[in-house]
Design an enzyme around this catalytic site. Sequence first.
Site, mmCIF file in Angstrom:
data_model
loop_
_atom_site.group_PDB
_atom_site.id
_atom_site.type_symbol
_atom_site.label_atom_id
_atom_site.label_comp_id
_atom_site.label_asym_id
_atom_site.label_seq_id
_atom_site.Cartn_x
_atom_site.Cartn_y
_atom_site.Cartn_z
ATOM 1 C CB CYS A 134 16.240 10.677 53.008
ATOM 2 S SG CYS A 134 16.679 11.135 51.298
ATOM 3 C CB CYS B 58 20.040 12.237 52.790
ATOM 4 S SG CYS B 58 20.178 10.714 52.866
ATOM 5 C CG LEU C 21 -1.866 -1.010 1.441
ATOM 6 C CD1 LEU C 21 -2.451 -0.896 2.853
ATOM 7 C CD2 LEU C 21 -3.327 -0.649 0.339
ATOM 8 C CD GLU D 284 -10.665 -2.890 5.190
ATOM 9 O OE1 GLU D 284 -9.526 -3.486 5.181
ATOM 10 O OE2 GLU D 284 -11.311 -3.303 4.200
ATOM 11 C CE LYS E 29 -0.520 -0.883 5.974
ATOM 12 N NZ LYS E 29 0.744 -1.420 6.905
ATOM 13 C CE LYS F 252 -8.206 -2.318 1.981
ATOM 14 N NZ LYS F 252 -8.745 -3.845 2.771
ATOM 15 C CE1 TYR G 288 -5.539 -7.638 3.339
ATOM 16 C CE2 TYR G 288 -5.038 -7.561 5.517
ATOM 17 C CZ TYR G 288 -4.537 -7.883 4.185
ATOM 18 O OH TYR G 288 -2.963 -8.170 3.870
ATOM 19 C CG ASP H 29 1.846 -3.283 13.329
ATOM 20 O OD1 ASP H 29 2.649 -3.525 12.341
ATOM 21 O OD2 ASP H 29 2.613 -2.778 14.162
ATOM 22 C CB CYS I 63 20.683 8.550 49.540
ATOM 23 S SG CYS I 63 19.305 9.521 49.238
#
Length: 671
Positions: A433, A413, A85, A115, A117, A292, A227, A119, A410
């Site tokens: 902290c 702190c 397409l 429609e 498409k 289409k 389709y 995947d 940390c």
Amino acid sequence: MESPADVRERIDSLRKQILYHNHQYYVLDSPEISDEEYDRLFAELRALEQQHPDLIAPDSPTQRVGAGPVSAFGVVEHRVPLLSLANAFAPDDLAAWWRRTSTLLGQLEFDAVCEPKIDGLAVALTYVNGLLSVGATRGDGYHGEDITRNLRTVKSIPLSVPRESAPTRFEVRGEVYLPREGFRRLNEHRMQEGLPLFANPRNAAAGSVRQLDPAVTAERPLDIFVYGLGWAEGKARPPTHYETLAWLRDMGFKTNPLTTRAGTLEETQRIRDRWVDERPTWSFEADGMVVKVNSVHLQEELGTVAREPRWAIAYKFAALQGTTRLKEIRVNVGRTGSLNPYAVLEPVRIGGVLISQATLHNEEDIHRKDIREGDMVIIQRAGDVIPEIVGPVTSLRTGSEQVFHMPANCPVCGAEVTKPAGEAMHRCTNAACPAQALERIKHFVSRNAMDIEGVGEKLCDALFARGIVKDAGDLYSLTKADLLQLERMGEKSAENVLASIAASKDRPLGRLLFALGIPHVGQEYAELLAGRYRSVDEPAAAGIDELAELSSVGPTIAGSVVAFFRLDRNRQIVEKLRAAHVTLSRKETQESANQPLAGLTFVFTGRLSRLSRPEAEAMVARLGGRAGQDVSRNTSYVVVGEDAGSKATKARALGLKVIDEAEFLQMTGEG
Ligand code: IVH
């Protein structure tokens, strides 16, 4: 059932029933019988066929997974090539195609069909005398691979079609794909097994369909949307594409229910806009909309150039994956002291949004995916969720990439960092902290907690930095003067902030308990506590054993609650809230309500719009009912939200009462 004629008749009847229920379940998504009933029919058929192998037919439902693996696929020559397409990426591209098409046709308007498409992987299915004879991949468009045995395992592909209505020979085309949920489960399973993960549903579908052993394909929850018609012999096809799809549907094929006709360019645009919004809720991945020309006659008139039909175009959605460089991994400190790594990315535009950061969960996850600083990485954005790193592009490594390690101290702190046994997260050991204190305030005001509108992260940062708000309790003693000290804060905004803080004083007990930020206490457990106790003082005074009984999760959470309320700092917050008249107990109305849901069991599935799942479950408990996780014959009601999955399907199969959120709220008397 002794005579051969009886056996034959029973086999025939079983096949017809199974075929019917297969179609209801896999193609129409509306099962009429339970899985157990279906399995019983299937087992009986299999047993009869085993006793009478001469009666096995190739389209019997037992014959989906046939013989063992092959060493290679055969080649299939496509009688009519499978085209690709042309793409449109912007509204202008679509408008140009629409204009060109009307010019070529010499007519101003024409009918089109839109429609999604899908995947997945294009396949061509040839039926001869009603039976599926060949299933092939698209390959180079002219030659594909013979994957018939694998495609036979896809339950929504009919092994046979009604001979009376179908052409003697014909080929249908469609896209085989893995639904999102199936993809998620497949990857989850692979992760547990330590196998490499599939990057997206398309790769997973392609990998599944091209297995040399059909038994492996059969385990993958593949599906199909048909389709189009490739070619047909022995019967005239309908004059339009739209009618062709209906015709195929009547033969038992699964077509996409979103397929829509459009008479103008503007209509097409509107459909696309709607789909872009709704796409995150679809059960399948789609990367665009195919438009289409509807009339087959006009399609022929338009013809094909350069392997692309002029009668169709793919209007692509913005990609939700992209590739960029991971510049650096940084660490945030959360409200419970957890060290949360995140990726700093070279900004990349994905789906129209500029992405410069992504979550990285924890150190283990970073190492499992082998993500290194400096890597080129694949970024994925799903709907509105925080972008995620799928994995590195290892082929682009230069050797200068750095393996990441959590800091020993940390970052806020400087206190020591530990990783408690059995936990995935590293933690800062300093309860005082400042990063934790700030995050706890942000959590308190957040949407699922006290939901204080207008007090966002930035305002919390500013109030905390100036020492005006040191904990959540201080929010309620804020004054207008306090707020006016802040930059960009006017009279009106200050008043609004104070008003939303005041409005939050009346939140339900479950929200308050969650908002306190007790480690390990999520929304669900907070709602449980709120259902069991009348005020915040009761769990605060309860012992571990009593609390542990409340939930199957056990002593960790209970211990955490006890430890939380033992800390002076936390008790002081509660006292500040009390002094500010924040509601610390369950509402009276909730208690005196007679129990409208007594004796009823509810299962929730999908996203609710007005209630969170824990709130809904707590509501059931409060009103005398029970909320379960699994759908069974004992379930009284299944409450279905948006994007509901297999539980809804199962509920319908079992003939249970299925209701929506509004109906549920009506039952509770709170609708
Ligand atoms: S029509 C000549 N319709 O997109 C028209 N294709 O780039 C040929 N695809 O190979 C295809 N969903 O794998 C059509 N609703 C749909 C589709 C679709 C996905 C795929 C198909 C094809 C590719 C073309």
